[in-house]
Design an enzyme around this catalytic site. Structure first.
Site, short mmCIF file in Angstrom:
data_model
loop_
_atom_site.label_atom_id
_atom_site.label_comp_id
_atom_site.label_asym_id
_atom_site.label_seq_id
_atom_site.Cartn_x
_atom_site.Cartn_y
_atom_site.Cartn_z
N ASP A 1 -4.99 -1.46 -3.16
CA ASP A 1 -5.13 -0.39 -4.16
C ASP A 1 -6.59 -0.28 -4.61
O ASP A 1 -7.42 -1.19 -4.37
CB ASP A 1 -4.21 -0.71 -5.35
CG ASP A 1 -3.69 0.52 -6.06
OD1 ASP A 1 -4.30 1.60 -5.91
OD2 ASP A 1 -2.70 0.39 -6.80
N ASP B 1 0.94 8.93 -5.75
CA ASP B 1 1.89 8.27 -6.66
C ASP B 1 3.03 9.21 -7.04
O ASP B 1 3.95 8.81 -7.73
CB ASP B 1 1.17 7.82 -7.94
CG ASP B 1 0.52 6.46 -7.76
OD1 ASP B 1 0.79 5.81 -6.73
OD2 ASP B 1 -0.26 6.06 -8.63
C1 DGJ Z 1 -1.38 2.66 -8.27
C2 DGJ Z 1 -0.59 2.80 -7.00
O1 DGJ Z 1 -0.78 4.04 -6.41
C3 DGJ Z 1 0.87 2.55 -7.32
O2 DGJ Z 1 1.67 2.77 -6.18
C4 DGJ Z 1 1.01 1.14 -7.82
O3 DGJ Z 1 0.68 0.23 -6.82
C5 DGJ Z 1 0.14 0.93 -9.05
N1 DGJ Z 1 -1.22 1.32 -8.80
C6 DGJ Z 1 0.16 -0.51 -9.48
O4 DGJ Z 1 -0.67 -0.75 -10.53
#
Ligand code: DGJ
Length: 727
Positions: A458, A531
C-alpha cells in the site's frame, strides 16, 4: 541521410536519421506494407519546426527531441541549465544513429539508438526508440554531463529540468481522451476538444495519483472503442509525471510524456547521466486496439503471472483493524467454503497499529493483537488449502511509531516541517542510510517465516514537500527534492524482494488505484484498482483501468450487499458478475452471509474458475453504444476467436426500451457462434428476447454488426453470455 521503415504488429514507423538532429518521425501508425525506407524518403515532408529558416543548410524537420536551436519556437523537449545559468539551450551537433534488432520474450524488437554531442556546453544527449513486437513504441532519452570526472575545477553542475520525447499525430486528431478521478473514483474517462495550445496533465504527488492520465489519447472527434484512428502516450514511471498533447500554431500536433522533476531534483556532476523513464506510445483503430498493445506488452513480461490467478479473500472491509484470531479463522473457514484460494490479512497486524494513527513502520507482529504471533492464523489458512498474503505499507510511517522515534531523520521533509500529514502518516526516505535495509530485512523475515505468497503493498500518502533530511552517501543530497531517488529506491526494493523470493507476488495499491503505471507493473503482479468496490462504480473504474492493463492484473472484489464507500445496495449477481472479469476476490465478512448467499457466491466463483483461462488470456472488447453510457456490452474474445464471454450490463434507466439489437464486438465474421446465457438468471429477468431460453446460433458477421435483441435489464443488473464458435 538514411530513412528507416520499421514494421511490427500492424504498425509502421518511418524514421529519418539525419546528421544534425535526433530521428525525425515521418509516419507512426498503420502498417504501410512492404516498402523500403529509401522509397519513402522522398515521399512526404516530415513534421516542420515552427519557424521557417533563412539558413539553407538546415532542414526544418522536427525530431523526437525538438530543440530551440533548430527553429522550434514551441515547448522544447529538453529543459536544463548549469547552476551558473549556461547550457540553457542545448545544441548537439555531431550525431550518430545505430539501428539494431533485439530479441525479447515476445519476439524481435527494432531499436534505434541516437546520440548527439554539444562540445560548447560540454554535454551529450541521446535517445533510444524501440518498436516492440506488440507494436508499442517505447522511447527514452538521456543527458550526460561531459565535463571530465577528474576536473579539479568542478564548476557548475548540470541541473536537469525535463526530457520529454514527442511523436507526431495525424492532423485528423481533434479530440483528446484521458482519465481522471480521485480516491474511490479512479480512471473516469474524460474527453476534451483538441484545441490550439497544450493539454497538460501532471502529477505532483510523487506517484501517478488517483487522477492519473493512464493514456493521453488523441483521435478524430467521436472516436470509439472499435473505430477512429487513435494514438496515445503513457509514461512508465511511478513518481511525478507529465503528459502533454500539443497543438501548436506551427502546424502538426504532438503527443509527449516524461518524468516531472522537481526543482534541482536531478543535478549532474561530471560524468553523470540522467536517463528518462520509458515514454510508451500506442495506437489503434479504436481504443480497444490501443489497449491491446499494452496488454500484449504486459503479458510478455518475464514476470507475468503464468498460473491461474488465485481467487482471494481480503480482510479489510470484513474486519478493518479489529483483529481477532477466532473471528479471522472463522472468516478463513467461510472463505474456503466458497472456493477462495488465497487469504490476505490487511492492515492492523503490527506494532501499535490498532487504528490508522500509530504504528506504521513497525513491521513486527503485534503481541497485543496477536499474542501467539500470526502463526496460528497462517497455519489454519494453509490447512484449508489456501495461500497466505499480508498487507504492508513500506514507504510510510506514523510519527507515533517506534521507527519514527528511533529515526526521525528517515522522514522526508523540506527541512522546515514539510506538508500536512495525510491519514496521519509521513513518508520514509528509502535512501536514508539504513532505511532500505531495514525494510528489506523486516519484510524478508516475515515472508520467510510465514511462507507468505503475496504482499499487498500500500502507499496512502502523497509525497509533498518531500526532500532528503539526511544525505545518502551515494545518491541523496541533504535538503534536495527526493521523489526521483525515492521512486528508484522503491523499484530496487521490489526487485530485490522478487530476486530473493521468485514466486512472491506483489500487488500495487495506493489507497486504491493511486499507483498504476507501466513502471510499477515491471515489478508487480496485480493492482488494487480502487477502494470503491461498489459494482456500479466499479464498472467505470475497471473499464478505465483495463485501458492500460489486461484484466488478470486488476484486482476486482465482491463486497458486501451494501457498499461501504457509497452505501449503495446491489444484488450479489451484479456484484460478483462485475468482479468476475479481473483477478477476482472477495472483501466482505462472509461469516455474516447466510447459507444461500454463500452458495450463490460459491457458484459464481466456480464459474470464474471455469472461465479464467479465457478471461485472462483473451482480447478485451467493448461495443460502441449510444445509450448515455448507461448500457455496457463488453467482453473477452479468445485469441483464436473460438470462444468469448460478454457482459451486458445496465447502469441506469435507458431512454429507449426495448432497444434495437446491439452488436457483440470482436467475433470472427467468417465463423458461426452459439450464444447462450451463462449467468445469472435473477427471478425478475424477463426472457423476452426469444433466443435466451435455449440460446441461438448465428453468423459472426451478423453478431458483430446487427447483433442481438437484448433482455429487459433492470438498472444495476447484468447478464453474461457465453459465445462459442461452432465451426
Ligand atoms: C488503503 C487500501 O486501499 C485498502 O484496501 C486498505 O488496505 C487500507 N489502505 C488499509 O489501511
Amino acid at each position: 541521410m538514411m530513412t528507416l521503415h520499421l514494421r511490427r504488429a500492424d504498425t509502421s514507423v518511418v524514421l529519418d536519421l539525419p546528421d544534425d538532429r535526433f530521428p525525425v518521425v515521418r509516419h507512426w501508425g498503420p502498417d504501410l506494407g512492404d516498402v523500403s525506407g529509401e522509397d519513402l524518403a522522398d515521399a512526404t515532408p516530415a513534421q516542420a519546426t515552427s519557424l521557417g529558416t533563412n539558413t539553407a543548410w538546415i532542414t526544418n524537420d522536427l525530431p523526437i527531441l525538438p530543440l530551440a536551436h533548430l527553429g522550434w519556437s514551441a515547448r522544447p523537449a529538453v529543459a536544463l541549465s548549469r547552476t551558473d545559468g549556461t547550457a540553457f539551450s542545448p545544441h548537439p551537433t555531431a550525431f550518430s544513429h545505430e539501428e539494431s534488432s533485439e530479441d525479447t520474450p515476445a519476439g524481435t524488437a527494432h531499436v534505434v539508438r541516437s546520440a548527439g554531442t554539444d562540445p560548447v556546453h560540454r554535454l551529450s544527449l541521446g535517445t533510444e526508440l524501440r518498436l516492440e513486437p506488440c507494436g508499442l513504441v517505447r522511447l527514452r532519452a538521456w543527458v550526460r554531463d561531459d565535463r571530465p570526472e577528474s576536473d579539479g575545477e568542478r564548476g557548475a553542475d548540470l541541473v536537469v529540468g525535463e526530457l520529454t520525447p514527442v511523436l507526431p499525430l495525424p492532423d485528423s486528431a481533434d479530440e483528446l481522451l484521458d482519465t481522471t478521478g480521485h480516491h474511490v473514483q479512479e480512471r473516469r474517462l474524460v474527453r476534451t476538444p483538441f484545441t490550439p495550445g497544450t493539454r497538460l496533465r501532471e502529477s505532483w504527488e510523487g506517484r501517478p495519483g488517483h487522477d492519473a492520465v493512464t493514456w493521453l489519447a488523441a483521435g478524430p472527434t467521436g472516436f470509439g472503442w472499435r473505430s477512429g484512428r487513435v494514438h496515445g502516450v503513457h509514461v512508465a514511471w511511478s513518481g511525478n509525471v507529465r503528459h502533454l498533447a500539443m497543438n501548436p500554431a506551427s502546424g502538426r500536433k504532438l503527443l509527449g510524456a516524461g518524468e516531472l522533476l522537481l526543482p534541482g531534483e536531478v543535478s549532474l556532476a561530471p560524468g553523470q547521466t540522467y536517463t528518462s523513464p520509458w515514454t510508451v506510445f500506442s495506437w489503434g483503430e479504436g481504443l480497444d486496439t490501443l489497449a491491446h498493445r499494452s496488454h500484449a506488452w504486459l503479458r510478455s513480461r518475464p514476470a507475468h503471472p503464468s498460473r491461474p490467478r488465485p481467487v482471494l479473500l481480503n480482510t479489510w472491509e470484513a474486519v478493518y483493524f479489529d483483529h481477532d484470531l477466532d473471528k479471522l479463522k472463522a472468516l478463513a473457514d467461510a472463505a474456503a467454503q466458497v472456493g477462495i484460494e488465497r487469504y490476505v490479512l490487511d492492515d492492523g497486524w503490527f506494532g501499535s497499529r490498532r487504528d490508522d494513527t500509530s504504528g506504521l513502520g513497525d513491521w513486527q507482529v503485534s503481541p497485543e493483537a496477536w499474542p501467539d504471533g500470526l502463526e496460528p492464523l497462517v497455519e489454519h489458512v494453509h490447512s484449508l488449502g489456501m495461500e497466505f498474503g499480508l498487507w504492508f505499507e513500506p514507504e510510510m510511517i506514523n510519527v507515533d511509531s517506534e521507527l519514527a522515534r528511533a529515526h526521525p531523520e528517515w522522514i522526508l521533509s523540506d527541512g522546515a516541517g514539510g506538508a500536512p500529514e495525510h491519514r496521519h502518516q509521513r513518508v520514509l526516505d528509502l535512501t536514508a542510510p539504513g532505511a532500505w535495509d531495514y525494510l528489506f530485512d523486516a519484510i524478508s523475515a516475515l515472508v520467510e517465516r510465514l511462507d507468505i505468497a503475496y504482499l499487498k503493498w500500500d502507499h496512502n500518502s502523497p509525497l509533498l514537500a518531500a526532500g532528503h533530511e539526511v544525505a545518502d552517501p551515494t545518491a541523496g543530497r541533504q535538503g534536495a527534492a527526493a521523489v526521483h531517488d525515492q521512486t528508484l529506491a522503491v523499484y530496487r526494493l521490489l526487485d530485490a524482494l522478487h530476486e530473493r523470493f521468485p514466486s512472491l507476488e506483489i500487488e500495487s495499491c495506493a489507497g486504491g488505484g493511486g499507483r498504476i503505471d507501466l513502471g510499477i507493473m515491471e515489478r508487480t503482479q496485480r493492482v488494487w484498482a480502487s477502494d470503491c468496490i461498489d459494482a456500479h462504480d466499479r464498472q467505470n473504474i475497471q473499464r478505465g483501468t483495463t485501458l492500460l492493463l489486461p484484466p488478470e492484473l486488476v484486482g476486482t472484489h465482491v463486497g458486501s450487499g451494501r457498499a461501504h464507500t457509497t452505501l449503495r445496495d446491489l444484488d450479489l449477481d451484479f456484484r460478483a458478475g462485475t468482479a468476475l472479469w479481473g483477478h477476482m476476490g472477495v472483501e466482505w465478512d462472509l461469516t455474516e452471509a447466510d447459507e444461500p448467499t454463500r452458495e450463490r457466491l460459491a457458484s459464481i466463483i466456480a464459474l470464474h474458475k471455469d472461465l479464467r483461462g479465457l478471461l485472462h488470456s483473451g482480447v478485451t472488447v467493448h461495443a460502441d453504444l449510444s445509450d448515455d453510457d448507461m448500457l455496457r456490452i463488453e467482453g473477452v474474445v479468445a485469441p483464436d476467436s473460438s470462444d468469448a464471454l460478454f457482459e451486458i450490463a445496465s447502469l441506469g434507466q435507458l431512454l429507449v426500451w426495448p432497444t434495437a439489437p446491439r452488436p457483440l464486438p470482436g467475433l470472427d465474421p467468417s465463423r458461426r457462434y452459439h450464444v447462450r446465457l451463462a449467468a445469472p438468471t435473477y427471478p425478475e429477468l424477463s426472457l423476452a428476447a426469444g433466443w435466451m431460453a435455449e440460446g441461438v446460433t448465428l453468423p459472426g458477421s451478423y453478431l458483430t454488426t446487427t447483433g442481438l435483441a437484448l433482455p429487459v435489464l433492470h438498472p444495476d443488473h447484468l447478464v453474461l453470455l457465453r459465445v462459442s464458435a461452432v465451426n
